[in-house]
Write an enzyme that holds these catalytic residues in place. Structure first.
Site, PDB file in Angstrom:
ATOM      1  N   ARG A  19      -0.379  -1.896  -6.624  1.00  0.00           N
ATOM      2  CA  ARG A  19      -0.624  -3.004  -5.672  1.00  0.00           C
ATOM      3  C   ARG A  19      -1.644  -3.973  -6.259  1.00  0.00           C
ATOM      4  O   ARG A  19      -1.505  -5.190  -6.122  1.00  0.00           O
ATOM      5  CB  ARG A  19      -1.118  -2.427  -4.348  1.00  0.00           C
ATOM      6  CG  ARG A  19      -1.684  -3.470  -3.362  1.00  0.00           C
ATOM      7  CD  ARG A  19      -2.026  -2.804  -2.033  1.00  0.00           C
ATOM      8  NE  ARG A  19      -2.977  -3.568  -1.254  1.00  0.00           N
ATOM      9  CZ  ARG A  19      -2.655  -4.567  -0.432  1.00  0.00           C
ATOM     10  NH1 ARG A  19      -1.387  -4.935  -0.326  1.00  0.00           N
ATOM     11  NH2 ARG A  19      -3.579  -5.197   0.262  1.00  0.00           N
ATOM     12  N   ARG A  23       0.851  -1.188   0.000  1.00  0.00           N
ATOM     13  CA  ARG A  23       0.000   0.000   0.000  1.00  0.00           C
ATOM     14  C   ARG A  23       0.892   1.246   0.000  1.00  0.00           C
ATOM     15  O   ARG A  23       2.075   1.188   0.342  1.00  0.00           O
ATOM     16  CB  ARG A  23      -0.902   0.012   1.237  1.00  0.00           C
ATOM     17  CG  ARG A  23      -1.819  -1.208   1.361  1.00  0.00           C
ATOM     18  CD  ARG A  23      -2.605  -1.159   2.667  1.00  0.00           C
ATOM     19  NE  ARG A  23      -3.562  -2.261   2.777  1.00  0.00           N
ATOM     20  CZ  ARG A  23      -3.301  -3.437   3.348  1.00  0.00           C
ATOM     21  NH1 ARG A  23      -2.080  -3.657   3.866  1.00  0.00           N
ATOM     22  NH2 ARG A  23      -4.217  -4.371   3.417  1.00  0.00           N
ATOM     23  N   HIS A  58      -3.871  -8.979   4.447  1.00  0.00           N
ATOM     24  CA  HIS A  58      -5.298  -8.965   4.758  1.00  0.00           C
ATOM     25  C   HIS A  58      -5.596  -9.935   5.891  1.00  0.00           C
ATOM     26  O   HIS A  58      -5.096 -11.062   5.903  1.00  0.00           O
ATOM     27  CB  HIS A  58      -6.126  -9.377   3.535  1.00  0.00           C
ATOM     28  CG  HIS A  58      -6.272  -8.293   2.519  1.00  0.00           C
ATOM     29  ND1 HIS A  58      -7.003  -7.149   2.742  1.00  0.00           N
ATOM     30  CD2 HIS A  58      -5.773  -8.175   1.265  1.00  0.00           C
ATOM     31  CE1 HIS A  58      -6.945  -6.374   1.667  1.00  0.00           C
ATOM     32  NE2 HIS A  58      -6.203  -6.968   0.756  1.00  0.00           N
ATOM     33  N   HIS A  79      -2.386   3.221  -6.435  1.00  0.00           N
ATOM     34  CA  HIS A  79      -2.847   2.010  -5.757  1.00  0.00           C
ATOM     35  C   HIS A  79      -3.033   0.847  -6.742  1.00  0.00           C
ATOM     36  O   HIS A  79      -3.017  -0.318  -6.340  1.00  0.00           O
ATOM     37  CB  HIS A  79      -4.166   2.271  -5.028  1.00  0.00           C
ATOM     38  CG  HIS A  79      -4.594   1.136  -4.145  1.00  0.00           C
ATOM     39  ND1 HIS A  79      -3.998   0.867  -2.932  1.00  0.00           N
ATOM     40  CD2 HIS A  79      -5.551   0.188  -4.307  1.00  0.00           C
ATOM     41  CE1 HIS A  79      -4.578  -0.194  -2.377  1.00  0.00           C
ATOM     42  NE2 HIS A  79      -5.528  -0.625  -3.194  1.00  0.00           N
ATOM     43  N   TYR A  86      -9.280 -12.005  -5.938  1.00  0.00           N
ATOM     44  CA  TYR A  86      -8.182 -12.252  -6.869  1.00  0.00           C
ATOM     45  C   TYR A  86      -8.130 -13.709  -7.296  1.00  0.00           C
ATOM     46  O   TYR A  86      -7.861 -14.020  -8.448  1.00  0.00           O
ATOM     47  CB  TYR A  86      -6.851 -11.831  -6.229  1.00  0.00           C
ATOM     48  CG  TYR A  86      -6.712 -10.337  -6.111  1.00  0.00           C
ATOM     49  CD1 TYR A  86      -6.414  -9.563  -7.226  1.00  0.00           C
ATOM     50  CD2 TYR A  86      -6.912  -9.685  -4.899  1.00  0.00           C
ATOM     51  CE1 TYR A  86      -6.299  -8.184  -7.138  1.00  0.00           C
ATOM     52  CE2 TYR A  86      -6.799  -8.316  -4.796  1.00  0.00           C
ATOM     53  CZ  TYR A  86      -6.496  -7.570  -5.912  1.00  0.00           C
ATOM     54  OH  TYR A  86      -6.398  -6.204  -5.821  1.00  0.00           O
TER      55      TYR A  86
END
Length: 394
Positions: A314, A203, A337, A311, A346
């Site tokens: 990422r 991030r 996460h 962003h 994903y």
């Protein structure tokens, strides 16, 4: 003479409407917030109140007189474990999109119909669907605390199906050649920034908060233990990562390490506490002036990805990681996460791509059995030829 009521009292006012008074669970007399057109309605109200008190579900209506503004602003200030950036976002959402329309309404008076009208007004006034969804989720969280923790109201009026969904458009994903091209276009002290952000799936706050001691070029790892956050009136502040799962060590591709070593040698002081990615004067990077500082818009347009956000680097890294066949747990660890939700997105994208490949192979096999052979693939049609202009769908 009519019998005296067992619970509470009903009085007819000069207006002809009926007023209700009753003793609360604390023994104090209360007056109903509204009067009633018919005595039967007043009696029904008293029966409901008496039942709530007997079931220990009664809530003092005086507590619901606090305005949404007073309660909401206090909620943001007192909410535990909110990062400075999150406090800033919540404060802005509340001030711009909640307070002006319904901030003056006592919490006990808020209804689902009122919330629905507030949301509709925001959309009609041109506020984006995404922003309205964020404001709705914030309002719902505030009122949920009023229900569950503070017991100010009995139910949460935020009950509008789908109001919390943003319907955000798919973000672009760069090809590996595009990432390398963008790194070269920005060049200098920002080349390694692009590579590390993308291929370590970091991030903004995580990559700009890295110090020399967090980079191990021998092991090929990046340690994420803090994040840089911009706080109004304070500038850039170093704090913890977004969540506990954000504390992690990420491996870098071997091919990226030479660029990282060059960056450390040329742009980072020989001090373990020195920040890795800074501006030309050595100060921490800021979101507000980064795009202009590095010529971001021209750079992303030059690689065929106009409108790309930082962003999205990422996002690209996460997508590439998911296509390696990594497990859900491994993806969660790499992305930082603590919930499988994002990693599953994903994985789902990878599964769809893999299924498409299988379908294409199947179609080719069927064609070979039942018809003429397909034409030979030209080199320029091969998606692995490194063409920088093509975008991998998310």
């Amino acid at each position: 003479m009519p019998a005296r009521r067992r619970f509470g009292s009903i009085r007819r006012r000069e207006s002809g409407r009926y007023q209700v008074r009753y003793p609360g669970a604390d023994g104090q007399m209360r007056t109903a917030p509204d009067t009633f057109a018919r005595k039967s309605e007043a009696e029904r109200y008293l029966t409901l109140i008496e039942g709530e008190i007997m079931r220990k579900e009664w809530i003092d209506p005086e507590r619901g007189k606090v305005t949404l503004t007073d309660y909401g602003e206090r909620w943001i200030r007192q909410r535990p474990n909110l990062r400075p950036r999150t406090v800033e976002l919540y404060t802005g959402l509340f001030r711009r999109h909640i307070k002006p329309d319904i901030g003056g309404v006592p919490i006990g008076r808020l209804t689902t119909a009122m919330i629905r009208e507030w949301r509709t007004n925001l959309l009609d006034n041109g506020v984006s669907v995404g922003t309205v969804a964020k404001a709705y989720r914030l309002l719902r969280a505030v009122l949920m605390t009023a229900v569950r923790e503070d017991e100010i109201i009995k139910t949460n009026p935020c009950r509008i199906p789908g109001a919390d969904r943003e319907h955000a458009p798919e973000r672009p994903v760069l090809t590996i050649p595009q990432v390398l091209d963008l790194a070269d276009k920005l060049g200098g002290r920002y080349r390694a920034l692009v590579l590390v952000t993308t291929f370590a799936s970091l991030r903004w706050g995580e990559v700009t908060g890295l110090q020399r001691c967090d980079i191990d070029t021998d092991a090929g790892t990046v340690r994420v233990r803090q994040a840089a956050v911009e706080v109004p009136g304070q500038g850039v502040v170093i704090g913890p990562p977004k969540s506990r799962a954000g504390l992690r060590t990420v491996s870098l591709p071997t091919a990226v390490l030479p660029a990282v070593r060059t960056h450390l040698a040329e742009f980072v002081a020989d001090d373990q506490s020195a920040y890795v990615f800074t501006g030309p004067t050595g100060v921490l990077l800021r979101r507000g002036n980064f795009r202009k500082l590095v010529g971001w818009s021209a750079g992303v347009a030059a690689v065929g990805a106009p409108g790309l956000h930082f962003h999205d680097l990422r996002h690209t890294g996460n997508t590439l990681a998911s296509k390696t066949g990594a497990s859900l747990r491994d993806l969660m660890t790499r992305m930082g996460h603590d919930s499988p939700r994002a990693a599953l997105i994903y994985q789902h994208a990878s599964a769809e791509a893999d299924a498409a490949i299988a379908d294409a192979i199947s179609a080719a096999l069927i064609g070979k059995k039942e018809g003429p052979e397909p034409p030979a693939t030209r080199a320029e049609d091969d998606p692995d030829d490194g063409a920088a202009g093509a975008l991998i769908p998310a």
